[in-house]
Design a protein around this motif. Sequence first.
Motif, mmCIF file in Angstrom:
data_model
loop_
_atom_site.group_PDB
_atom_site.id
_atom_site.type_symbol
_atom_site.label_atom_id
_atom_site.label_comp_id
_atom_site.label_asym_id
_atom_site.label_seq_id
_atom_site.Cartn_x
_atom_site.Cartn_y
_atom_site.Cartn_z
ATOM 1 N N SER A 152 0.831 -1.216 0.000
ATOM 2 C CA SER A 152 0.000 0.000 0.000
ATOM 3 C C SER A 152 0.866 1.268 0.000
ATOM 4 N N GLU A 153 2.169 1.096 0.300
ATOM 5 C CA GLU A 153 3.054 2.273 0.251
ATOM 6 C C GLU A 153 3.425 2.650 -1.189
ATOM 7 N N PHE A 154 3.138 1.720 -2.095
ATOM 8 C CA PHE A 154 3.562 1.916 -3.474
ATOM 9 C C PHE A 154 2.427 2.548 -4.279
ATOM 10 N N GLN A 155 2.276 3.829 -4.165
ATOM 11 C CA GLN A 155 1.273 4.508 -4.985
ATOM 12 C C GLN A 155 1.871 5.809 -5.480
ATOM 13 N N GLY A 156 2.349 5.796 -6.704
ATOM 14 C CA GLY A 156 2.885 7.018 -7.296
ATOM 15 C C GLY A 156 1.737 7.970 -7.597
ATOM 16 N N ILE A 157 2.073 9.209 -7.882
ATOM 17 C CA ILE A 157 1.014 10.196 -8.176
ATOM 18 C C ILE A 157 1.287 10.841 -9.530
ATOM 19 N N ASN A 158 1.204 10.034 -10.575
ATOM 20 C CA ASN A 158 1.478 10.575 -11.913
ATOM 21 C C ASN A 158 0.286 11.296 -12.521
ATOM 22 N N SER A 159 -0.924 10.976 -12.045
ATOM 23 C CA SER A 159 -2.142 11.575 -12.609
ATOM 24 C C SER A 159 -3.068 11.947 -11.449
ATOM 25 N N ARG A 160 -4.131 12.676 -11.772
ATOM 26 C CA ARG A 160 -5.098 13.039 -10.720
ATOM 27 C C ARG A 160 -5.735 11.787 -10.120
ATOM 28 N N GLU A 161 -5.929 10.787 -10.982
ATOM 29 C CA GLU A 161 -6.554 9.563 -10.470
ATOM 30 C C GLU A 161 -5.623 8.898 -9.457
ATOM 31 N N GLU A 162 -4.333 8.845 -9.784
ATOM 32 C CA GLU A 162 -3.383 8.246 -8.844
ATOM 33 C C GLU A 162 -3.266 9.081 -7.572
ATOM 34 N N LEU A 163 -3.392 10.403 -7.723
ATOM 35 C CA LEU A 163 -3.362 11.285 -6.546
ATOM 36 C C LEU A 163 -4.516 10.931 -5.603
ATOM 37 N N SER A 164 -5.689 10.698 -6.183
ATOM 38 C CA SER A 164 -6.846 10.372 -5.338
ATOM 39 C C SER A 164 -6.681 8.985 -4.710
ATOM 40 N N LEU A 165 -6.033 8.070 -5.429
ATOM 41 C CA LEU A 165 -5.805 6.740 -4.848
ATOM 42 C C LEU A 165 -4.836 6.829 -3.668
ATOM 43 N N ALA A 166 -3.800 7.650 -3.831
ATOM 44 C CA ALA A 166 -2.823 7.818 -2.745
ATOM 45 C C ALA A 166 -3.504 8.451 -1.527
ATOM 46 N N THR A 167 -4.352 9.438 -1.788
ATOM 47 C CA THR A 167 -5.046 10.122 -0.693
ATOM 48 C C THR A 167 -5.945 9.133 0.049
ATOM 49 N N CYS A 168 -6.642 8.323 -0.721
ATOM 50 C CA CYS A 168 -7.553 7.338 -0.156
ATOM 51 C C CYS A 168 -6.794 6.332 0.709
#
Length: 455
Positions: free
Chosen positions: A224-240
């Motif tokens: 779960s630590e592996f969440q890059g933020i390359n797009s807005r969608e990935e940003l929201s996944l990381a936030t979640c």
Amino acid sequence: MSNLKAIILAAGKGTRMKSELPKVLHKIYDRCAIDYVCDACEGAGIDNINIIVGHKAEQIVEHVKKRNENIKFCYQEQQLGTGHAVMQAKNNINDDDIVLVINGDQPLISSKTIKSMISFCKQGNYGGVVLSGIVDFPGSLGRVIRDDNGNLNRIVEKKDCNEDEEKIKEVNIGVYCFKGKLLKESFDKLDDNNAQNEYYITDIPMHIKNAGYSFGVCAIADMSEFQGINSREELSLATCTLLNKTRKLHMANGVTLIDPANTYISIDAKIGRDTIIYPGTNIQGETEIGQNCIIGPNSHIISSKIGNNVTIETSKVTESTIGDYCKIGPFAHIRPNCNISKKCKVGSFAETKNITLGENSKVPHLIYAGDSDIGKNVEIACGVITANMNINWEKNKTVIEDGAFIGCNSTLLAPVKIGKDAIVGAGSVITEDVPQNALGIARQKQVVKENYKKN
Ligand code: UD1
Ligand code: CA
């Protein structure tokens, strides 16, 4: 651990974010992505941190300096790739350093992971180590190819993969550690001879291996630590992911979240046992909430200290302190620098700013109290205003001493002082001090005109 250094890569354009803001300044709930990365490095005991900046560098430098002015910056004028980025820190790397390099867009990597990677590197006496993870859909990530001993053979970027390599599910997370000397020696060997014509950091392991050292692969323990933020969608996944972790932590510590998915808590917040949080609540910054409180629904608390047994219903509290047994709201707005003592009431449509409110005082409804020192056991009735600003835009202070009573719909024109146990008559505009025990009343005497209406 003086020879530990970190290099954070944050010069890229972050094109896929489609944003004017540099990628690492995008927020994961209440803090910027780069803050989490710096935290993780600091938490792993690394106090020598270098950030590679380029695209919109000034914004990143300004933000980071506010947080920690010891962090150093290296400028990458042209973004020629991750390998080129790390080269920019060459002068800050010593031969006997262990250098951790982390992509600035990997905000969820923990200090625990960094620590275990560094000890893995030291124990295996590797020339360097890459952090890897297994994913179902490797997509655009670099593939980790191991040798027969389980060490790294090489990393292949997606765009350079052949058909077989593309199927590999072990991927490069974007966190590495290197022996300083070997890292520096690899710089001259890097080239941009690849599908993207970029200098890849992912080619460095190959050069270190060619120099005769083995390169380790450290598998991440918590995917779960592996969440890059390359797009807005990935940003929201990381936030979640981050919010879910924080929610679980508080629930494990004895806090009730009525609807966890609809409750937002900063990783910096502390909450006491048996506090109940109703939906729609945002708790941000270094907020501390005591035990047995009822927070929400729909409350927003920012960088504040809340005592025990406090109720905050549908209200906003910013940079303020609230004592035990207070009742706040519904619909109260406590603006910065309020110090509310215990057993107070700040009720519906009451706005306070820069005030002290003594024990057991009440500001129950339709009130503006700003720049005021209000004593104990004070009752401020409906519709009272402290008029703190004069026509020169200067703010003045109102003092209301212990036990005073301010009648409905009064205006206290600051600077003014209402003495101990004094009373202000309803509807007054008070421009002069009212002494202890006195009644201050400032309104026109009522006129009654008999038989005024002609039938
Ligand atoms: C990179 C890795 C890939 C890995 C993935 C994990 C390379 C070549 N590939 O791909 O193997 O699976 O991360 O997330 O490294 N940056 C600079 N200067 C540059 C280019 C990038 O500082 O010239 C910074 C970016 O700001 C970013 C980081 O380096 O923080 C990673 O760059 P990015 O373009 O996101 O790399 P990925 O394509 O994700
Ligand atoms: Ca990336």
